[in-house]
Design an enzyme around this catalytic site. Structure first.
Site, short mmCIF file in Angstrom:
data_model
loop_
_atom_site.label_atom_id
_atom_site.label_comp_id
_atom_site.label_asym_id
_atom_site.label_seq_id
_atom_site.Cartn_x
_atom_site.Cartn_y
_atom_site.Cartn_z
N GLU A 94 0.89 -1.18 0.00
CA GLU A 94 0.00 0.00 0.00
C GLU A 94 0.92 1.21 0.00
O GLU A 94 1.52 1.53 1.02
CB GLU A 94 -0.87 -0.01 1.26
N CYS A 118 -2.21 9.03 2.69
CA CYS A 118 -1.90 8.53 1.35
C CYS A 118 -2.93 9.00 0.33
O CYS A 118 -2.58 9.42 -0.76
CB CYS A 118 -1.83 7.01 1.37
P1 NAP Z 1 8.29 5.12 4.70
O1 NAP Z 1 9.39 6.07 4.88
O2 NAP Z 1 8.20 4.31 3.47
O3 NAP Z 1 8.33 4.13 6.00
C1 NAP Z 1 7.35 3.16 6.21
C2 NAP Z 1 7.91 2.04 7.08
O4 NAP Z 1 8.94 1.35 6.35
C3 NAP Z 1 8.57 2.53 8.37
O5 NAP Z 1 8.31 1.58 9.38
C4 NAP Z 1 10.05 2.54 8.00
O6 NAP Z 1 10.90 2.44 9.11
C5 NAP Z 1 10.13 1.28 7.13
N1 NAP Z 1 11.29 1.21 6.24
C6 NAP Z 1 12.10 2.23 5.81
N2 NAP Z 1 13.07 1.73 4.99
C7 NAP Z 1 12.88 0.40 4.91
C8 NAP Z 1 13.53 -0.67 4.22
N3 NAP Z 1 14.59 -0.46 3.45
N4 NAP Z 1 13.06 -1.93 4.35
C9 NAP Z 1 11.97 -2.19 5.12
N5 NAP Z 1 11.31 -1.22 5.81
C10 NAP Z 1 11.75 0.05 5.70
O7 NAP Z 1 6.87 5.84 4.83
P2 NAP Z 1 6.44 6.97 5.86
O8 NAP Z 1 7.25 8.19 5.62
O9 NAP Z 1 6.40 6.40 7.25
O10 NAP Z 1 4.90 7.17 5.40
C11 NAP Z 1 4.54 8.00 4.37
C12 NAP Z 1 4.32 7.28 3.05
O11 NAP Z 1 3.40 6.20 3.23
C13 NAP Z 1 3.68 8.17 2.01
O12 NAP Z 1 4.29 7.95 0.76
C14 NAP Z 1 2.23 7.70 1.98
O13 NAP Z 1 1.54 7.98 0.79
C15 NAP Z 1 2.38 6.24 2.23
N6 NAP Z 1 1.13 5.65 2.75
C16 NAP Z 1 0.38 4.82 1.96
C17 NAP Z 1 -0.84 4.29 2.42
C18 NAP Z 1 -1.69 3.38 1.58
O14 NAP Z 1 -2.61 2.76 2.13
N7 NAP Z 1 -1.48 3.26 0.29
C19 NAP Z 1 -1.27 4.63 3.71
C20 NAP Z 1 -0.49 5.47 4.48
C21 NAP Z 1 0.71 5.97 3.99
P3 NAP Z 1 11.57 3.77 9.76
O15 NAP Z 1 10.45 4.58 10.29
O16 NAP Z 1 12.45 3.21 10.80
O17 NAP Z 1 12.28 4.46 8.63
#
Ligand code: NAP
Ligand code: MG
Length: 479
Positions: free
Chosen positions: A250, A284
């Protein structure tokens, strides 16, 4: 707070910790362990054993345990919502409303349908030589489901994975966002308290780049259900590909809101305020691009600014507060830079956009054109409203589809035939007619086209996605 591995509270093997701050005032709230590779491997091993025990419990027992979980979540909702508001800077009443929605609607919804997932049989006698054979097709759990969760709405996003995963007999390894791990630890621990096999529920903390990567590469993980950015999602798919791990993704979005020349502009402006200021724009499916017919673009801009002037910005615990800050100061500086970048590309900042710490005022940008980054793939996770004036519906649809994202979208139009045809033409997983794109119904499949995701979430679909089909043949059984 500590992690939970195999049902027991755990520090990291090397005792290192990560501080968690409140974005409102930068106050230190707590610290969580930075898991080592050994800790992560242990959590996955526990989950693997725990799954064997949990999946042997009858379905009615698992459902009863998860009903007990609903009671516990309801009892602890003030504590969980407070933790979330402090670590994430979201209005307290919104966090309470989210938990109430899980307690009343979302979790019971999954539990209602999970007892009514039926198997199938093939028709004996359809093929020569197989007349006496009987086949049943059953559904079995996948095994260890890893859930990697973002900061922006962790409870909702986690529970719509965890409840169906556990209900059908999988176990969990959870990795929360480093900026918002506290409420997540609390709600994961309630599963153990409710009676889920302790080894079947594990939460490990630490950076995504290390902990998330180790989870993704672990061959005992059967599936990864990830919500977060497209960039990280692609990294997870790559890191887990050696094991052909199932990936449900997602991901990000840059949702279009198309406003036609016959639209109800008052309604469009109200919806824009509601959809784009919710969680300070960190959603998102928040409406992120306003593609407006040129004859009504000015009227929409003026009415939107009037709406935004009524917005109550404050601290998470303030009664009646509508919007607080972003997840941290770095995120607010990033949004400020994205606004500046768009102005440098030729847009005009007509309202707001001032930053103070992690707070950023809603910002309205007019004169945005289709070649600017914000009109295509630059996702802004903040309350920013770029307005793109267009000649006609066809140009609006082309601009909407020029993004490599395709999560959700909206169209405001009084002529339903025209609105329906615009909704049909936009390449996204969801389109909403006459309200904003951040429209959630827990039953409906939610997920993205293009770079916004793989798979769908919702009561209609997730129980299927978290099981696999097995065909059992009884050879020569029929008379
Ligand atoms: P993110 O930076 O992608 O982080 C999400 C999760 O992934 C965090 O727990 C992060 O840990 C972890 N992570 C980071 N690098 C990783 C890697 N290499 N391997 C595995 N896990 C890793 O996202 P965010 O900044 O928290 O959230 C914002 C984004 O989420 C936006 O792009 C938004 O659109 C999207 N989103 C999508 C939906 C949907 O349903 N489609 C819903 C909500 C949000 P750390 O925190 O330790 O870096
Ligand atoms: Mg991030």
């Amino acid at each position: 707070m500590k992690m939970t591995i195999g049902g027991k509270k755990a520090e990291s093997k090397d005792k290192r910790t990560l501080d968690v701050f409140c974005p409102v005032d930068n106050q230190l709230l707590d610290a969580v362990p930075i898991a080592t590779k050994e800790d992560v491997d242990e959590a996955v091993r526990m989950a693997w054993h725990g799954q064997k025990i949990w999946s042997k419990q009858p379905l009615h027992y698992r459902v009863d345990v998860l009903h007990k979980y609903i009671e516990l979540l309801d009892e602890h909702k003030e504590e969980v919502a407070t933790l979330m508001s402090l670590e994430q800077g979201r209005p307290y009443w919104q966090n309470i409303a989210n938990i109430d929605n899980n307690v009343k609607n979302i979790i019971p919804g999954y539990l209602d349908v999970c007892k009514h997932q039926y198997g199938r049989t093939t028709l004996p006698g359809a093929y020569a030589g197989k007349e006496k054979d009987f086949q049943v097709v059953v559904r079995e759990p996948l095994g260890v489901v890893a859930t990697i969760i973002p900061f922006n709405s962790p409870i909702n996003l986690f529970l719509k994975k965890a409840i169906p995963a556990l209900a059908v007999g999988n176990s969990l390894v959870v990795k929360p966002a480093s900026d918002a791990p506290l409420a997540m630890i609390k709600i994961v621990d309630l599963f153990v308290e409710a009676g889920v096999t302790p080894e079947a529920v594990n939460i490990v903390t630490g950076s995504g780049a290390a902990v998330g990567k180790w989870i993704s590469e672990n061959p005992k993980v059967a599936a990864i259900s990830f919500t977060g950015s497209t960039e990280v999602g692609a990294e997870i798919v790559k890191n887990s590909s050696r094991n052909l791990t199932r990936c449900f993704m997602e991901l990000g979005g840059n949702d279009a809101c198309i406003i036609t020349d016959d639209a109800d502009i008052n309604l469009a402006a109200k919806a824009a305020k509601a959809g784009r200021t919710a969680n300070a724009g960190q959603i998102c499916a928040s409406p992120k691009r306003y593609i407006v017919h040129k004859n009504v673009a000015e009227e929409f801009t003026l009415k939107l600014v009037d709406e935004l002037k009524t917005l109550k910005i404050g601290a998470p615990m303030d009664p009646g507060v509508e919007m607080c800050c972003l997840i941290n100061e770095k995120a607010a500086i990033n949004a400020e830079n994205q606004i500046k970048h768009t102005v440098d590309q030729g847009a005009v900042l007509v309202y707001g956009g001032k930053r103070r710490g992690a707070y950023i005022e809603p910002a309205v940008l007019s004169g945005v054109t289709k070649n600017m980054d914000i009109a295509k793939d630059m996702e802004v996770f903040a309350p920013v409203f770029p307005i793109i004036a267009v000649e006609d519906d066809s140009e609006a649809i082309d601009i909407a589809n020029s993004s490599s994202y395709g999560l959700s979208g909206a169209v405001f139009c009084r002529d339903f035939k025209r609105a329906f045809n615009i909704a049909n033409a936009v390449e996204t997983g969801q389109m909403v007619i006459n309200w904003h794109s951040y429209y959630l119904n827990p039953d409906a499949p939610f997920g993205g086209y293009k770079k916004s995701g793989l798979g769908r979430e919702g009561i209609m679909v997730t129980l299927d996605e978290f099981t696999q089909q097995k065909t059992i043949t009884l050879k020569d059984i029929l008379f």
